[in-house]
Design an enzyme around this catalytic site. Sequence first.
Site, PDB file in Angstrom:
ATOM      1  NE  ARG A 167       0.783   5.928  10.273  1.00 53.86           N
ATOM      2  CZ  ARG A 167       0.457   6.261   9.038  1.00 53.86           C
ATOM      3  NH1 ARG A 167       1.377   6.428   8.146  1.00 53.86           N
ATOM      4  NH2 ARG A 167      -0.795   6.391   8.689  1.00 53.86           N
ATOM      5  CB  SER A 239       2.892   8.203   4.734  1.00 51.31           C
ATOM      6  OG  SER A 239       1.523   7.964   4.745  1.00 51.31           O
ATOM      7  CD  GLU A 334       4.911   5.927   7.849  1.00 49.01           C
ATOM      8  OE1 GLU A 334       4.236   6.911   8.148  1.00 49.01           O
ATOM      9  OE2 GLU A 334       4.464   4.938   7.247  1.00 49.01           O
TER      10      GLU A 334
HETATM   11  C1  LIG Z   1       0.257   2.197  -0.787  1.00 46.94           C
HETATM   12  C2  LIG Z   1       0.626   2.138   0.681  1.00 46.94           C
HETATM   13  C3  LIG Z   1      -0.249   2.640   1.631  1.00 46.94           C
HETATM   14  C4  LIG Z   1       0.076   2.593   3.003  1.00 46.94           C
HETATM   15  N1  LIG Z   1      -0.812   3.103   3.916  1.00 46.94           N
HETATM   16  C5  LIG Z   1      -0.535   3.056   5.239  1.00 46.94           C
HETATM   17  C6  LIG Z   1      -1.473   3.566   6.206  1.00 46.94           C
HETATM   18  O1  LIG Z   1      -2.546   4.044   5.869  1.00 46.94           O
HETATM   19  N2  LIG Z   1      -1.134   3.495   7.520  1.00 46.94           N
HETATM   20  C7  LIG Z   1       0.046   2.951   7.941  1.00 46.94           C
HETATM   21  O2  LIG Z   1       0.276   2.924   9.159  1.00 46.94           O
HETATM   22  N3  LIG Z   1       0.948   2.470   7.048  1.00 46.94           N
HETATM   23  C8  LIG Z   1       0.693   2.503   5.721  1.00 46.94           C
HETATM   24  N4  LIG Z   1       1.604   2.011   4.802  1.00 46.94           N
HETATM   25  C9  LIG Z   1       2.898   1.486   5.277  1.00 46.94           C
HETATM   26  C10 LIG Z   1       2.929  -0.053   5.457  1.00 46.94           C
HETATM   27  O3  LIG Z   1       1.955  -0.671   4.677  1.00 46.94           O
HETATM   28  C11 LIG Z   1       2.727  -0.470   6.920  1.00 46.94           C
HETATM   29  O4  LIG Z   1       3.710   0.123   7.734  1.00 46.94           O
HETATM   30  C12 LIG Z   1       2.803  -2.000   7.083  1.00 46.94           C
HETATM   31  O5  LIG Z   1       2.449  -2.354   8.397  1.00 46.94           O
HETATM   32  C13 LIG Z   1       4.184  -2.562   6.763  1.00 46.94           C
HETATM   33  O6  LIG Z   1       4.052  -3.957   6.759  1.00 46.94           O
HETATM   34  P1  LIG Z   1       5.063  -4.906   6.004  1.00 46.94           P
HETATM   35  O7  LIG Z   1       4.718  -6.297   6.366  1.00 46.94           O
HETATM   36  O8  LIG Z   1       5.056  -4.582   4.554  1.00 46.94           O
HETATM   37  O9  LIG Z   1       6.444  -4.481   6.675  1.00 46.94           O
HETATM   38  P2  LIG Z   1       7.875  -4.397   5.977  1.00 46.94           P
HETATM   39  O10 LIG Z   1       7.889  -3.246   5.039  1.00 46.94           O
HETATM   40  O11 LIG Z   1       8.271  -5.707   5.438  1.00 46.94           O
HETATM   41  O12 LIG Z   1       8.762  -4.038   7.244  1.00 46.94           O
HETATM   42  C14 LIG Z   1       8.644  -2.793   7.878  1.00 46.94           C
HETATM   43  C15 LIG Z   1       9.465  -2.817   9.180  1.00 46.94           C
HETATM   44  O13 LIG Z   1       8.865  -3.717  10.096  1.00 46.94           O
HETATM   45  C16 LIG Z   1       9.780  -4.767  10.418  1.00 46.94           C
HETATM   46  N5  LIG Z   1       9.014  -6.002  10.508  1.00 46.94           N
HETATM   47  C17 LIG Z   1       8.220  -6.561   9.566  1.00 46.94           C
HETATM   48  N6  LIG Z   1       7.679  -7.692  10.032  1.00 46.94           N
HETATM   49  C18 LIG Z   1       8.155  -7.853  11.290  1.00 46.94           C
HETATM   50  C19 LIG Z   1       7.994  -8.836  12.291  1.00 46.94           C
HETATM   51  N7  LIG Z   1       7.225  -9.913  12.103  1.00 46.94           N
HETATM   52  N8  LIG Z   1       8.648  -8.671  13.469  1.00 46.94           N
HETATM   53  C20 LIG Z   1       9.432  -7.599  13.688  1.00 46.94           C
HETATM   54  N9  LIG Z   1       9.637  -6.644  12.776  1.00 46.94           N
HETATM   55  C21 LIG Z   1       9.006  -6.770  11.595  1.00 46.94           C
HETATM   56  C22 LIG Z   1      10.790  -4.799   9.288  1.00 46.94           C
HETATM   57  O14 LIG Z   1      12.021  -5.371   9.705  1.00 46.94           O
HETATM   58  C23 LIG Z   1      10.897  -3.329   8.973  1.00 46.94           C
HETATM   59  O15 LIG Z   1      11.735  -2.714   9.920  1.00 46.94           O
HETATM   60  C24 LIG Z   1       1.307   2.036   3.422  1.00 46.94           C
HETATM   61  C25 LIG Z   1       2.192   1.521   2.452  1.00 46.94           C
HETATM   62  C26 LIG Z   1       1.852   1.562   1.097  1.00 46.94           C
HETATM   63  C27 LIG Z   1       2.806   0.996   0.080  1.00 46.94           C
END
Ligand SMILES: Cc1cc2nc3c(=O)[nH]c(=O)nc-3n(C[C@H](O)[C@H](O)[C@H](O)COP(=O)(O)OP(=O)(O)OC[C@H]3O[C@@H](n4cnc5c(N)ncnc54)[C@H](O)[C@@H]3O)c2cc1C
Length: 339
Positions: A167, A239, A334
């Site tokens: 992660r 998480s 996280e």
């Molecule tokens: C119900 C649920 C289940 C989940 N299950 C998992 C799982 O099984 N495994 C897991 O690993 N995660 C899980 N997650 C966490 C999350 O979905 C992941 O971390 C996902 O990759 C976040 O993507 P996002 O586009 O929503 O990022 P955001 O929440 O929008 O951003 C997260 C971080 O990444 C940065 N970021 C986003 N896009 C970019 C970019 N293009 N360039 C640089 N930085 C960027 C943001 O600035 C921020 O710091 C879960 C979340 C939820 C709500």
Amino acid sequence: MSRLELKEFISLREYNTFRIESKGRYYLELKNKNELKEAYNFIKYHDLNYFVLGGGSNILLPELFNGLVIHNQIKGINVTAETSEYIYIRAGAGLKWDDFISECLELGYYGLENLSYIPGTVGASPVQNISAYGVEVKEFIDSVELFDMSLAREVFFKERECYFSYRNSVFKSNPNLIVTAVNFKLNKRPKLNLTYRDVAEHLKKSKTATFTPKDLRDLIVNIRKNKLPDPELIPNAGSFFHNPIVDKKVADSLLKDYDIPTFNSDHGKVKLSAGWLIENAGLKGFRLNNVGVYDKHALVLVNYAGATQKEILDFSRLVKDKVYEKYKVRLSIEPIIIT
Ligand SMILES: Cc1cc2nc3c(=O)[nH]c(=O)nc-3n(C[C@H](O)[C@H](O)[C@H](O)COP(=O)(O)OP(=O)(O)OC[C@H]3O[C@@H](n4cnc5c(N)ncnc54)[C@H](O)[C@@H]3O)c2cc1C
């Protein structure tokens, strides 16, 4: 004068899965990477902070972000190369992660099935090296295309330069690096990873003769739907804590007193289950005002109604303290905290 189409003081509530009421002073829907040079000039000129927003599923927003929100909407998928075994596919950072997996399966490109139904965007997948059901996305990343906001130019990282770990990656602690596209190396022939306990148990029970990548994806989606709260109904960020990685002697000492699940990690270390620690500290289903520990999965904190970033962080401190009091293990958060 900026040529960017900016909005001001827009609500970010619908753009984060915790449904925190938050406003962005300036907001840019980023449609292509060339706009980033312009965004850089705007930020420098006005001396502003910024952050990149993807699907908002791993983020804790403040009431007001007094800077520029760069909402990544860069789309597009194309094949860049292939061998007899592999297909190299380039995906825009703003694509929805699960749509991307679905499209890969339609096209006959395999490997990402176990990561199905994780919310968020393609661009965020390398940021925290998303993982689920025995697979980490780093196994399928060939390289990452970025815009470096400290240099105002495009940069390119091969997989080994991303320093992926559980992660985590070089990007998570370096907000100057904005992912614009990810290059994946996928299998042309299915290679299913069926080792994870929930998956293996299902297979044992179902006794199906054939099991396709699509079946695996459907199974993962089903398991996840049953286990995790749907953010549309119960806002959350998945998480909330990392599974702690501890020295073997710490794990051995815990095992003397508790029937605690342990997993081998890198460099002889041991991974513990944060969900188990929280549940066995008696906190599963515990609620204080607007925030609580989800009653079906102790690793997930949920926003019952109108919780702010501060309320969620205060509540998480309480959870951390209780776990530390009982097990002397420190949990770390996280999701990314935006200030
Ligand atoms: C119900 C649920 C289940 C989940 N299950 C998992 C799982 O099984 N495994 C897991 O690993 N995660 C899980 N997650 C966490 C999350 O979905 C992941 O971390 C996902 O990759 C976040 O993507 P996002 O586009 O929503 O990022 P955001 O929440 O929008 O951003 C997260 C971080 O990444 C940065 N970021 C986003 N896009 C970019 C970019 N293009 N360039 C640089 N930085 C960027 C943001 O600035 C921020 O710091 C879960 C979340 C939820 C709500």
